[in-house]
Design a protein around this motif. Structure first.
Motif, mmCIF file in Angstrom:
data_model
loop_
_atom_site.group_PDB
_atom_site.id
_atom_site.type_symbol
_atom_site.label_atom_id
_atom_site.label_comp_id
_atom_site.label_asym_id
_atom_site.label_seq_id
_atom_site.Cartn_x
_atom_site.Cartn_y
_atom_site.Cartn_z
ATOM 1 N N ASN A 111 119.457 11.467 -27.754
ATOM 2 C CA ASN A 111 120.143 12.686 -28.208
ATOM 3 C C ASN A 111 121.340 12.372 -29.099
ATOM 4 N N LYS A 112 122.110 11.338 -28.743
ATOM 5 C CA LYS A 112 123.274 10.950 -29.560
ATOM 6 C C LYS A 112 122.852 10.456 -30.936
ATOM 7 N N TYR A 113 121.796 9.651 -30.980
ATOM 8 C CA TYR A 113 121.296 9.116 -32.249
ATOM 9 C C TYR A 113 120.826 10.241 -33.166
ATOM 10 N N LEU A 114 120.106 11.209 -32.615
ATOM 11 C CA LEU A 114 119.585 12.317 -33.417
ATOM 12 C C LEU A 114 120.704 13.236 -33.927
ATOM 13 N N LYS A 115 121.755 13.435 -33.109
ATOM 14 C CA LYS A 115 122.893 14.265 -33.532
ATOM 15 C C LYS A 115 123.620 13.663 -34.729
ATOM 16 N N ILE A 116 123.899 12.355 -34.657
ATOM 17 C CA ILE A 116 124.603 11.685 -35.760
ATOM 18 C C ILE A 116 123.735 11.624 -37.010
ATOM 19 N N ASN A 117 122.440 11.434 -36.808
ATOM 20 C CA ASN A 117 121.515 11.398 -37.943
ATOM 21 C C ASN A 117 121.477 12.731 -38.667
ATOM 22 N N LEU A 160 121.244 -4.627 -17.385
ATOM 23 C CA LEU A 160 121.576 -5.620 -18.420
ATOM 24 C C LEU A 160 122.293 -4.967 -19.600
ATOM 25 N N TYR A 161 123.233 -5.722 -20.189
ATOM 26 C CA TYR A 161 124.020 -5.223 -21.310
ATOM 27 C C TYR A 161 124.290 -6.395 -22.253
ATOM 28 N N PHE A 162 124.696 -6.097 -23.486
ATOM 29 C CA PHE A 162 124.992 -7.146 -24.460
ATOM 30 C C PHE A 162 126.243 -7.927 -24.050
ATOM 31 N N LYS A 163 126.155 -9.239 -24.141
ATOM 32 C CA LYS A 163 127.274 -10.095 -23.731
ATOM 33 C C LYS A 163 128.440 -9.980 -24.716
ATOM 34 N N ASP A 164 128.129 -10.021 -26.012
ATOM 35 C CA ASP A 164 129.156 -9.919 -27.054
ATOM 36 C C ASP A 164 129.373 -8.450 -27.392
ATOM 37 N N TYR A 165 130.515 -7.899 -27.040
ATOM 38 C CA TYR A 165 130.794 -6.474 -27.279
ATOM 39 C C TYR A 165 130.963 -6.161 -28.769
ATOM 40 N N LYS A 166 131.375 -7.155 -29.578
ATOM 41 C CA LYS A 166 131.540 -6.943 -31.025
ATOM 42 C C LYS A 166 130.195 -6.791 -31.736
ATOM 43 N N TYR A 167 129.152 -7.396 -31.165
ATOM 44 C CA TYR A 167 127.816 -7.306 -31.763
ATOM 45 C C TYR A 167 127.307 -5.862 -31.764
ATOM 46 N N VAL A 168 127.598 -5.144 -30.697
ATOM 47 C CA VAL A 168 127.192 -3.729 -30.602
ATOM 48 C C VAL A 168 128.095 -2.856 -31.462
ATOM 49 N N GLY A 169 129.344 -3.252 -31.623
ATOM 50 C CA GLY A 169 130.277 -2.472 -32.418
ATOM 51 C C GLY A 169 131.318 -1.750 -31.593
ATOM 52 N N LEU A 228 125.406 4.688 -35.355
ATOM 53 C CA LEU A 228 123.948 4.676 -35.453
ATOM 54 C C LEU A 228 123.383 3.315 -35.087
ATOM 55 N N ARG A 229 124.007 2.261 -35.599
ATOM 56 C CA ARG A 229 123.565 0.898 -35.307
ATOM 57 C C ARG A 229 123.732 0.582 -33.819
ATOM 58 N N LYS A 230 124.840 1.027 -33.251
ATOM 59 C CA LYS A 230 125.130 0.779 -31.833
ATOM 60 C C LYS A 230 124.082 1.443 -30.935
ATOM 61 N N TYR A 231 123.796 2.729 -31.198
ATOM 62 C CA TYR A 231 122.832 3.447 -30.368
ATOM 63 C C TYR A 231 121.415 2.917 -30.556
ATOM 64 N N ASP A 232 121.117 2.452 -31.762
ATOM 65 C CA ASP A 232 119.798 1.883 -32.034
ATOM 66 C C ASP A 232 119.599 0.582 -31.251
ATOM 67 N N LEU A 233 120.611 -0.267 -31.219
ATOM 68 C CA LEU A 233 120.534 -1.536 -30.482
ATOM 69 C C LEU A 233 120.438 -1.302 -28.972
ATOM 70 N N MET A 234 121.231 -0.364 -28.465
ATOM 71 C CA MET A 234 121.195 -0.065 -27.026
ATOM 72 C C MET A 234 119.875 0.573 -26.609
ATOM 73 N N TYR A 235 119.324 1.402 -27.488
ATOM 74 C CA TYR A 235 118.026 2.023 -27.221
ATOM 75 C C TYR A 235 116.907 0.983 -27.182
#
Length: 435
Positions: free
Chosen positions: A125-131, A69-78, A214-221
């Motif tokens: 790992n991606k979220y922690l690197k950017i943080n 499953l994935y988000f239908k609206d690609y703009k919502y994730v960013g 950060l917002r994108k990876y948080d939503l996907m996580y």
């Protein structure tokens, strides 16, 4: 019947016939039926069994699509571009799911799934690197400026306060305190204004690069974790499977450390890799084989015809606890087991009696149109292996073993996955043996 049962003391007794001490010998190890048949069900009406093969195919498709499953609206994730469904299905960062093993009871169906959550590790790992980048470079840089400028504002206001302090002896204390409060309010207002300005610079400069990611990876996580949640998304899946099976559904989800420990998982992963244009089928095969860790065992010692030292052998007539404790005895189970061994030794004997818990070998076979260029070449065949698929007990120790579905071995699991490329079709076969 009530009068008969109340007046006559009819106490039933189970009497074992022809039981002699020393009846226990080296017996066959019987693995679970789910390893032989993916669907365990019994019904009196044979017409109900006709739908099971079709239902299995539908259940596996629904479960795999649910975990993809994935988000239908690609703009919502960013994300900037819309990701096609065909491309999304070929992502390697995903949740790999094995085929469902369904065990039916009268009221419910227990579905066991083996899972490797690769998406979870990558997103974390991606979220922690950017943080870390934000905390080290951006916030530290701007808050150093913020601290220095706040100190300057405080010093300017403090000079005016000190000048007014010389005249404080001639003025009453109340007026002096009101004057202090006025300057303190000015300082707080200036501090808040400057803080807002600092945050506005951070957001305006780095919103596009860091904070959006950060917002994108948080939503996907969070979506990844909701798929395993019994209160959010799993009930939706169970409602869909309920209509196919016709019973309540329970899940037994087992997380595996590596793809190499299940044939369904690594055959699917390899078929996804081989779909890509720039691929090397030899490298991708070796990448899976290198993940399989085999235990270091002396093969000469393992294959010798040594007598199996069994602590239970020739001591008890059978392995039933009640018969060994004796009828009418008040002995506890702890006393019975503690009479000849410690609890650690009992645990070790039970654990050692389980078969096929260690990995014996892995084998991969690839065949089909796997050339790099778009031309009508012949099909490529490649076979790689590590370890062996032989059953050590039956082939070397001369112990009897069980066979599954005719000629298939009980210690070997097998799976096949088909896929297509632009040139043509190909197939991946996988075997794993245990000992």
């Amino acid at each position: 019947m009530k009068v008969f049962n109340n007046n006559i003391k009819n106490i039933p007794k189970t009497i074992t016939l022809r039981n002699k001490v020393g009846d226990i010998r080296n017996k066959k190890y019987l693995p679970s039926f789910s390893k032989e048949w993916k669907n365990i069900v019994y019904s009196y009406n044979k017409n109900n069994l006709n739908n099971i093969p079709v239902n299995d195919v539908n259940i596996n498709k629904i479960i795999q699509s649910y975990f993809n499953l994935y988000f239908k609206d690609y703009k919502y994730v960013g994300s900037k571009k819309f990701i096609l469904l065909r491309r999304r299905r070929n992502f390697l960062r995903r949740i790999y799911v094995s085929n469902a093993e369904v065990k039916h009871t009268n009221n419910k169906a227990i579905i066991t799934l083996f899972i490797v959550n690769r998406e979870y590790k990558i997103l974390k790992n991606k979220y922690l690197k950017i943080n870390k980048r934000i905390s080290k470079n951006l916030i530290n840089r701007y808050f150093l400026l913020y601290k220095n400028n706040i100190i300057k504002i405080y010093e300017i206001l403090n000079k005016q306060k000190n000048e007014y302090a010389f005249i404080s002896n001639k003025i009453s204390k109340r007026k002096f305190l009101t004057y202090k409060l006025k300057y303190l309010n000015k300082f707080i207002k200036l501090k808040n204004l400057y803080l807002k300005k600092v945050w506005s610079i951070i957001i305006s400069k780095y919103w596009k690069t860091y904070l959006k990611l950060l917002r994108k990876y948080d939503l996907m996580y969070s979506l990844n974790q909701y798929k395993f949640n019994k209160q959010i998304l799993l009930p939706i899946l169970s409602n869909i499977l309920n209509k196919i099976i016709g019973k309540k559904v329970e899940y037994n989800i087992i997380n595996i450390k590596s793809i190499a420990y299940n044939t369904d998982l690594f055959t699917n992963a390899l078929s996804l890799k081989l779909k890509k244009k720039k691929m090397n089928y030899m490298k991708s095969m070796f990448s899976i084989l290198n993940r399989a860790y085999l235990p270091k065992i002396n093969t000469i010692k393992e294959r010798t015809l040594a007598k199996n030292v069994d602590l239970f052998l020739d001591k008890y007539k059978d392995l039933k606890i009640i018969s060994n404790m004796g009828a009418g005895s008040n002995n506890n189970l702890d006393k019975l087991l503690g009479s000849y061994t410690n609890t650690k030794e009992v645990h070790n004997t039970i654990y050692n009696s389980i078969g096929y818990k260690n990995m014996g070998g892995i084998r991969l076979e690839v065949k089909g149109r796997l050339t790099k260029r778009y031309r009508a070449d012949r099909s490529i065949y490649s076979l790689k292996w590590k370890g062996g698929l032989k059953n050590v007990d039956s082939s070397f120790k001369r112990l009897s073993s069980v066979l599954f579905r005719g000629n298939s071995k009980s210690n070997v699991s097998y799976s096949l996955s088909n896929s297509k490329r632009r040139i043509g079709a190909f197939a991946v076969k996988g075997w794993i043996s245990g000992k």
